[in-house]
Design a protein around this motif. Sequence first.
Motif, PDB file in Angstrom:
ATOM      1  N   PRO A 145       0.934  -1.178  -0.208  1.00 16.06           N
ATOM      2  CA  PRO A 145       0.127  -0.089  -0.068  1.00 16.06           C
ATOM      3  C   PRO A 145       0.847   1.126   0.187  1.00 16.06           C
ATOM      4  O   PRO A 145       2.134   1.236   0.550  1.00 16.06           O
ATOM      5  N   ALA A 146       0.545   2.366  -0.615  1.00 16.04           N
ATOM      6  CA  ALA A 146       1.114   3.445  -0.765  1.00 16.04           C
ATOM      7  C   ALA A 146       0.583   4.753  -1.122  1.00 16.04           C
ATOM      8  O   ALA A 146      -0.717   4.745  -1.640  1.00 16.04           O
ATOM      9  N   VAL A 147       0.818   5.728  -0.316  1.00 17.70           N
ATOM     10  CA  VAL A 147       0.304   7.197  -0.440  1.00 17.70           C
ATOM     11  C   VAL A 147       0.983   7.748  -1.687  1.00 17.70           C
ATOM     12  O   VAL A 147       2.045   8.038  -1.432  1.00 17.70           O
ATOM     13  N   ILE A 148       0.408   8.097  -2.701  1.00 18.77           N
ATOM     14  CA  ILE A 148       0.791   8.527  -3.670  1.00 18.77           C
ATOM     15  C   ILE A 148       0.311  10.019  -4.138  1.00 18.77           C
ATOM     16  O   ILE A 148      -0.672  10.135  -4.465  1.00 18.77           O
ATOM     17  N   ASN A 149       1.311  10.962  -4.403  1.00 21.81           N
ATOM     18  CA  ASN A 149       0.893  12.343  -4.962  1.00 21.81           C
ATOM     19  C   ASN A 149       0.217  12.054  -6.214  1.00 21.81           C
ATOM     20  O   ASN A 149       0.693  11.436  -7.100  1.00 21.81           O
ATOM     21  N   ASN A 150      -0.889  13.042  -6.860  1.00 19.86           N
ATOM     22  CA  ASN A 150      -1.320  12.956  -7.973  1.00 19.86           C
ATOM     23  C   ASN A 150      -0.317  13.160  -9.122  1.00 19.86           C
ATOM     24  O   ASN A 150      -0.569  12.371 -10.108  1.00 19.86           O
ATOM     25  N   SER A 151       0.600  13.942  -8.960  1.00 14.50           N
ATOM     26  CA  SER A 151       1.612  14.027 -10.075  1.00 14.50           C
ATOM     27  C   SER A 151       2.504  12.909 -10.428  1.00 14.50           C
ATOM     28  O   SER A 151       2.688  12.731 -11.726  1.00 14.50           O
ATOM     29  N   PHE A 152       2.410  11.909  -9.518  1.00 16.39           N
ATOM     30  CA  PHE A 152       3.239  10.680  -9.845  1.00 16.39           C
ATOM     31  C   PHE A 152       2.250   9.744 -10.328  1.00 16.39           C
ATOM     32  O   PHE A 152       2.746   8.514 -10.969  1.00 16.39           O
ATOM     33  N   LEU A 153       0.924   9.792 -10.008  1.00 15.06           N
ATOM     34  CA  LEU A 153      -0.210   8.710 -10.769  1.00 15.06           C
ATOM     35  C   LEU A 153       0.007   8.593 -12.151  1.00 15.06           C
ATOM     36  O   LEU A 153      -0.034   7.769 -12.668  1.00 15.06           O
ATOM     37  N   ASP A 154      -0.117   9.759 -12.635  1.00 14.65           N
ATOM     38  CA  ASP A 154      -0.112  10.006 -14.106  1.00 14.65           C
ATOM     39  C   ASP A 154       1.158   9.612 -14.728  1.00 14.65           C
ATOM     40  O   ASP A 154       0.848   8.563 -15.597  1.00 14.65           O
ATOM     41  N   ARG A 155       2.247   9.710 -14.118  1.00 12.08           N
ATOM     42  CA  ARG A 155       3.402   9.243 -14.665  1.00 12.08           C
ATOM     43  C   ARG A 155       3.688   7.800 -14.488  1.00 12.08           C
ATOM     44  O   ARG A 155       3.975   7.041 -15.489  1.00 12.08           O
ATOM     45  N   ALA A 156       2.942   7.201 -13.585  1.00 15.89           N
ATOM     46  CA  ALA A 156       2.916   5.720 -13.231  1.00 15.89           C
ATOM     47  C   ALA A 156       1.809   4.969 -13.935  1.00 15.89           C
ATOM     48  O   ALA A 156       1.814   3.794 -14.103  1.00 15.89           O
ATOM     49  N   GLY A 157       0.935   5.569 -14.731  1.00 11.92           N
ATOM     50  CA  GLY A 157      -0.288   5.031 -15.238  1.00 11.92           C
ATOM     51  C   GLY A 157      -1.171   4.548 -14.367  1.00 11.92           C
ATOM     52  O   GLY A 157      -1.908   3.569 -14.449  1.00 11.92           O
ATOM     53  N   ILE A 158      -1.316   5.108 -13.009  1.00 10.42           N
ATOM     54  CA  ILE A 158      -2.364   4.510 -12.250  1.00 10.42           C
ATOM     55  C   ILE A 158      -3.407   5.328 -12.164  1.00 10.42           C
ATOM     56  O   ILE A 158      -3.338   6.795 -11.957  1.00 10.42           O
ATOM     57  N   ASP A 159      -4.587   4.872 -12.255  1.00  8.58           N
ATOM     58  CA  ASP A 159      -5.814   5.655 -12.263  1.00  8.58           C
ATOM     59  C   ASP A 159      -6.112   6.167 -10.782  1.00  8.58           C
ATOM     60  O   ASP A 159      -6.324   5.387  -9.869  1.00  8.58           O
ATOM     61  N   PRO A 160      -6.589   7.523 -10.745  1.00  6.53           N
ATOM     62  CA  PRO A 160      -6.662   8.217  -9.443  1.00  6.53           C
ATOM     63  C   PRO A 160      -8.073   7.480  -8.844  1.00  6.53           C
ATOM     64  O   PRO A 160      -8.035   7.523  -7.408  1.00  6.53           O
ATOM     65  N   LYS A 161      -8.884   6.985  -9.429  1.00  4.78           N
ATOM     66  CA  LYS A 161     -10.235   6.497  -9.159  1.00  4.78           C
ATOM     67  C   LYS A 161      -9.928   5.256  -8.389  1.00  4.78           C
ATOM     68  O   LYS A 161     -11.080   4.647  -8.088  1.00  4.78           O
ATOM     69  N   THR A 162      -8.945   4.508  -8.421  1.00  4.84           N
ATOM     70  CA  THR A 162      -8.483   3.213  -7.823  1.00  4.84           C
ATOM     71  C   THR A 162      -8.136   3.227  -6.336  1.00  4.84           C
ATOM     72  O   THR A 162      -7.846   2.003  -5.813  1.00  4.84           O
ATOM     73  N   SER A 163      -7.942   4.597  -5.819  1.00  4.12           N
ATOM     74  CA  SER A 163      -7.700   4.679  -4.370  1.00  4.12           C
ATOM     75  C   SER A 163      -8.408   3.865  -3.637  1.00  4.12           C
ATOM     76  O   SER A 163      -9.754   3.786  -3.798  1.00  4.12           O
TER      77      SER A 163
END
Length: 290
Positions: free
Chosen positions: A197-215
């Motif tokens: 599990p990780a707390v991730i800043n929005n700016s890094f979500l996009d770079r990593a291809g992680i959908d913000p809505k999957t939190s």
Amino acid sequence: MYLRRILAAASVSVIAATGLAACSSDSSGDSASNGPITIGTTDASKKAWAAFEDEAKKEGFDIKIQNFSDYNTPNQALDQGEIDTNNFQHLKFLAEYNKGNGTDLVPIVATEIVPLALFWKDHDSLDGIEGQEIAIPNDATNQGRAINVLVQAGLVTLKEEGLITPGLPDIDEAASKVKVTPVDAAQTPAAYGEGKPAVINNSFLDRAGIDPKTSIFQDDPNSKEAEPYINAFVVRAADADREDLKKLAEVWHTQPVQDAVAEDSKGTSVPVERTPEELQTILERVQEQS
């Protein structure tokens, strides 16, 4: 000029946004000169700024959007009168800048909060997370907020309640349900990819291809703990009552701009409406506790 020297020396930060000018419209209120109102930001390429510029022109404003490559220069430029206002920072960043630089910059119009969220690969809830090791950003701006995200999730207990920026020593490990491990903010997606599990800043979500809505959890934008992370248009204290700057900043809340903000943030940003007095109270509280 001095600003050019600042820009030449500035390096890109990993954190977290001429002369006095007036609006060309008579409806803008009192102002100090007849040139464009210059607004500083660190993300002028975002769709929200294009929409803001269009809507401001419809309202009769003559504006110039000036982009900066790091997070300190927009405040330096504002304090020195090189720009009229800026919009790139939350209140906690502003409080720390004022305190560290002896400046008196003040918020006039709130814009939005971008929640900070907890992610866990292949999970859609907090079920089973007890006993896990959670990666959080280790930088000064985000570590305390990340700890408070876990507090709000009921996973971490602090030795003293209500801390704006708790640190690792403030965590009551015996009473907490998870272990907290600070890592470089850029490495939080890697921890997520490894199954932690990780707390991730929005700016890094996009770079990593992680959908913000999957939190699986995010901080409540309406909570007291989230107040320091309200973003706002900021001016010099001497310009806090300039009606043209207030009316211009309010253009941010028009529907076309809000639609663009939502698109930029992939639907995660939450609009915030607070009075200048409320913003100033929050700022002063954060400055006292920083």
